[in-house]
Design an enzyme around this catalytic site. Structure first.
Site, PDB file in Angstrom:
ATOM      1  N   SER A 175     -19.448   9.195 -14.742  1.00  0.00           N
ATOM      2  CA  SER A 175     -20.315   9.625 -13.652  1.00  0.00           C
ATOM      3  C   SER A 175     -21.487   8.669 -13.565  1.00  0.00           C
ATOM      4  O   SER A 175     -21.972   8.175 -14.582  1.00  0.00           O
ATOM      5  CB  SER A 175     -20.814  11.045 -13.924  1.00  0.00           C
ATOM      6  OG  SER A 175     -22.000  11.285 -13.198  1.00  0.00           O
ATOM      7  N   LYS A 205     -20.353  12.415 -18.940  1.00  0.00           N
ATOM      8  CA  LYS A 205     -19.106  12.750 -18.254  1.00  0.00           C
ATOM      9  C   LYS A 205     -17.975  11.774 -18.505  1.00  0.00           C
ATOM     10  O   LYS A 205     -18.170  10.569 -18.579  1.00  0.00           O
ATOM     11  CB  LYS A 205     -19.346  12.806 -16.742  1.00  0.00           C
ATOM     12  CG  LYS A 205     -20.211  13.964 -16.325  1.00  0.00           C
ATOM     13  CD  LYS A 205     -19.409  15.233 -16.187  1.00  0.00           C
ATOM     14  CE  LYS A 205     -18.982  15.386 -14.750  1.00  0.00           C
ATOM     15  NZ  LYS A 205     -18.126  16.554 -14.594  1.00  0.00           N
ATOM     16  N   GLU A 210      -6.590  13.877 -11.015  1.00  0.00           N
ATOM     17  CA  GLU A 210      -6.983  14.506  -9.750  1.00  0.00           C
ATOM     18  C   GLU A 210      -6.363  13.783  -8.557  1.00  0.00           C
ATOM     19  O   GLU A 210      -5.959  14.410  -7.572  1.00  0.00           O
ATOM     20  CB  GLU A 210      -8.507  14.505  -9.619  1.00  0.00           C
ATOM     21  CG  GLU A 210      -9.185  15.423 -10.629  1.00  0.00           C
ATOM     22  CD  GLU A 210     -10.682  15.164 -10.694  1.00  0.00           C
ATOM     23  OE1 GLU A 210     -11.412  15.747  -9.893  1.00  0.00           O
ATOM     24  OE2 GLU A 210     -11.103  14.352 -11.540  1.00  0.00           O
ATOM     25  N   TYR A 258      18.786   5.739  20.238  1.00  0.00           N
ATOM     26  CA  TYR A 258      17.483   5.234  19.804  1.00  0.00           C
ATOM     27  C   TYR A 258      16.389   5.511  20.821  1.00  0.00           C
ATOM     28  O   TYR A 258      16.582   5.339  22.019  1.00  0.00           O
ATOM     29  CB  TYR A 258      17.577   3.718  19.555  1.00  0.00           C
ATOM     30  CG  TYR A 258      16.254   3.100  19.134  1.00  0.00           C
ATOM     31  CD1 TYR A 258      15.877   3.103  17.793  1.00  0.00           C
ATOM     32  CD2 TYR A 258      15.368   2.568  20.065  1.00  0.00           C
ATOM     33  CE1 TYR A 258      14.656   2.565  17.401  1.00  0.00           C
ATOM     34  CE2 TYR A 258      14.156   2.035  19.672  1.00  0.00           C
ATOM     35  CZ  TYR A 258      13.800   2.033  18.342  1.00  0.00           C
ATOM     36  OH  TYR A 258      12.598   1.521  17.942  1.00  0.00           O
ATOM     37  N   HIS A 311       0.115  33.917 -15.129  1.00  0.00           N
ATOM     38  CA  HIS A 311      -1.117  34.238 -14.381  1.00  0.00           C
ATOM     39  C   HIS A 311      -2.326  33.503 -14.959  1.00  0.00           C
ATOM     40  O   HIS A 311      -3.460  33.948 -14.799  1.00  0.00           O
ATOM     41  CB  HIS A 311      -1.415  35.742 -14.372  1.00  0.00           C
ATOM     42  CG  HIS A 311      -0.235  36.591 -14.027  1.00  0.00           C
ATOM     43  ND1 HIS A 311       0.040  37.020 -12.753  1.00  0.00           N
ATOM     44  CD2 HIS A 311       0.774  37.056 -14.818  1.00  0.00           C
ATOM     45  CE1 HIS A 311       1.164  37.749 -12.755  1.00  0.00           C
ATOM     46  NE2 HIS A 311       1.638  37.773 -14.006  1.00  0.00           N
ATOM     47  N   ASN A 365      18.746  -2.157  17.210  1.00  0.00           N
ATOM     48  CA  ASN A 365      18.909  -0.753  16.817  1.00  0.00           C
ATOM     49  C   ASN A 365      19.743  -0.592  15.549  1.00  0.00           C
ATOM     50  O   ASN A 365      19.363   0.162  14.645  1.00  0.00           O
ATOM     51  CB  ASN A 365      19.514   0.053  17.973  1.00  0.00           C
ATOM     52  CG  ASN A 365      18.573   0.098  19.163  1.00  0.00           C
ATOM     53  OD1 ASN A 365      17.387  -0.246  19.034  1.00  0.00           O
ATOM     54  ND2 ASN A 365      19.081   0.507  20.316  1.00  0.00           N
TER      55      ASN A 365
HETATM   56  N1  ARG Z   1      10.758  -2.365  15.854  1.00  0.00           N
HETATM   57  C1  ARG Z   1      11.798  -1.426  16.229  1.00  0.00           C
HETATM   58  C2  ARG Z   1      11.791  -0.226  15.279  1.00  0.00           C
HETATM   59  O1  ARG Z   1      11.236  -0.350  14.252  1.00  0.00           O
HETATM   60  C3  ARG Z   1      13.129  -2.083  16.183  1.00  0.00           C
HETATM   61  C4  ARG Z   1      14.130  -1.480  17.076  1.00  0.00           C
HETATM   62  C5  ARG Z   1      13.790  -1.794  18.479  1.00  0.00           C
HETATM   63  N2  ARG Z   1      14.810  -1.420  19.365  1.00  0.00           N
HETATM   64  C6  ARG Z   1      14.603  -1.339  20.670  1.00  0.00           C
HETATM   65  N3  ARG Z   1      15.585  -0.967  21.407  1.00  0.00           N
HETATM   66  N4  ARG Z   1      13.441  -1.557  21.198  1.00  0.00           N
HETATM   67  O2  ARG Z   1      12.294   0.824  15.594  1.00  0.00           O
END
Ligand code: ARG
Length: 461
Positions: A278, A284, A291, A318, A157, A111
């Site tokens: 084109s 063209k 674009e 997380y 405009h 995490n």
């Molecule tokens: N692959 C995960 C992500 O991108 C990494 C973190 C995973 N953490 C966990 N507790 N499963 O978020």
């Protein structure tokens, strides 16, 4: 079979569907450089703190360098069972150095690892975007300097309003990209806090040194709240917001190039190298690059929406939803980088048809405001009344299908007796732009000053 990284408590391994929905390695392998760098900083700190022995630190560091060298040559292997870049790398490290590899993940979680890796990636992306924008600004400033005196119609405009100079028009985009770059730098300063050491969500009981990893990874300070640090994706959103705003500016410029390259306008010839033909119409030459820049702006903004929707309902800390943070950021960055490069090429290589621009400026009564201003200045007439008198002159000229300055002095005097011969000077497009010398106005002298300032800021001297 149970998963080798976390399978201890499992009787059965994940199904094929679970493996597929869970795997982020197909896209997060793009983080491998950041992952190796952060791991090296982490293990060096573990060594300095006496958490891992010096011998193991050396083995792990050398091993990480070997993994990096392999990735450099052969790319990152996509093993869905190993889920993501973090576990693919640790697995390869284990194959290369054995059990010592298992010490790398001490006092760390995926995490804080992914938050750190991704932030490093976004910080690099942001710097690349800034550098691309600097090149685009240089192209704009160079062309603006060449065309400080070139007259074109200015529009409101999309109706002819007042004559302006092409240099002034191009410098308007310089200003937009200047603000985009400042937004990027704001985002950079705000994101520059190191999450590494926040561990899974609560911090760690190991005696780590967060300042050491922070310094090694060039962050300004460690983050102050571990829950926030592992669940914060503001840095990615800040980048996507700045990227979207920038893409929007690129899109407006692209739209003008598309319009200007059309036959009825005929204001610009885009370089052959950034146009296409084109398959059926031999005559063209299509402004496809412009674009696509216009089109890509929609996709970049879609990426911003995508991540905002991913994040909006997540509780701390997380959640796996957050793995979906990377594809929109990677996609937006790639689209933006291409758009900036294509725009720079079009601006640098455009042939501006200044004859067509000037004659368009001379049609459409672009100097009507100058007639009204002249009446205010020379006749001391209130502006509202002068506006009315000028309207009558435009109406007469229009009914005859001629320009304002093609009306005779008798015609003009019949509309208002206070008009005299001197007025014709005010009616030319050249005197019209030259008169607009207020700060930030379109007068060639003003444009030259702004171009000189910009050249200094961009280090073009
Ligand atoms: N692959 C995960 C992500 O991108 C990494 C973190 C995973 N953490 C966990 N507790 N499963 O978020």
């Amino acid at each position: 079979a149970a998963n080798q990284m976390w399978g201890g408590r499992f009787a059965e391994g994940p199904s094929a569907i679970m493996r597929e929905i869970n795997a982020s390695i197909p896209f997060d392998k793009a983080l491998w450089r950041q992952d190796i760098r952060a791991s090296k900083a982490h293990v060096a700190m573990l060594g300095a703190q006496g958490i891992v022995s010096a011998a193991d630190v050396e083995t792990i560091t050398d091993g990480l360098d070997k993994v990096a060298a392999e990735y450099e040559v052969s790319g990152v292997p996509e093993n869905w069972d190993l889920e993501d870049i973090h576990m693919v790398t640790e697995d390869r490290l284990t194959q290369l150095i054995g059990a010592a590899a298992g010490r790398l993940h001490t006092a760390r979680s995926r995490n804080d690892q992914v938050a750190t890796d991704f932030k490093l990636w976004v910080r690099d992306a942001l710097d690349q975007t800034d550098a691309g924008l600097a090149l685009l600004q240089k192209a704009l400033v160079t062309r603006a300097g060449e065309h400080a005196d070139s007259i074109m119609p200015g529009f409101t405009h999309l109706q002819t309003a007042q004559p302006v100079t092409l240099g002034h028009h191009l410098m308007a985009y310089y200003e937009m990209f200047r603000r985009d770059r400042s937004r990027l730098m704001d985002a950079r300063a705000r994101m520059n806090e190191c999450p590494l050491g926040s561990a899974a969500l609560a911090g760690t009981g190991f005696p780590i040194d967060r300042n050491a990893t922070c310094d090694a990874l060039d962050f300004a300070k460690p983050t102050d709240n571990s829950l926030d640090a592992v669940s914060d994706r503001d840095f990615a959103l800040d980048y996507l917001q700045a990227a979207s705003q920038c893409a929007l500016h690129l899109s407006r410029l692209a739209e003008e190039l598309v319009l200007w390259a059309s036959q009825p306008f005929g204001f610009v010839r885009l370089p052959d190298t950034l146009s296409t033909g084109s398959s059926i119409m031999p005559q063209k030459k299509n402004p496809d690059a412009a674009e696509l820049v216009r089109g890509h702006a929609g996709r970049v903004t879609g990426c911003l929406m995508s991540l905002m929707m991913t994040m909006k309902g997540l509780p701390l800390a997380y959640s796996k939803d957050m793995q979906d943070d990377k594809p929109p950021v990677f996609e937006a960055h790639g689209l933006l980088a291409l758009s900036i490069a294509a725009t720079e090429g079009m601006i640098a290589g455009a042939t501006f048809r200044t004859d067509r621009m000037r004659s368009a400026a001379e049609q459409g009564y672009a100097t009507a405001t100058d007639l009204a201003d002249w009446l205010v200045r020379e006749g001391d007439i209130p502006f509202r009344e002068a506006h009315h008198i000028t309207g009558a002159a435009v109406k007469l000229a229009e009914s005859r299908g001629i320009a304002l300055d093609a009306l005779t002095i008798e015609d003009l005097k019949a509309i208002d007796a206070r008009i005299d011969e001197r007025v014709y000077k005010a009616l030319s497009v050249d005197s019209s732009v030259a008169a607009r010398a207020s700060h930030g106005g379109t007068a060639p002298a003003q444009v030259r000053m702004r171009v000189a300032d910009a050249r200094r800021v961009l280090g073009m001297e």
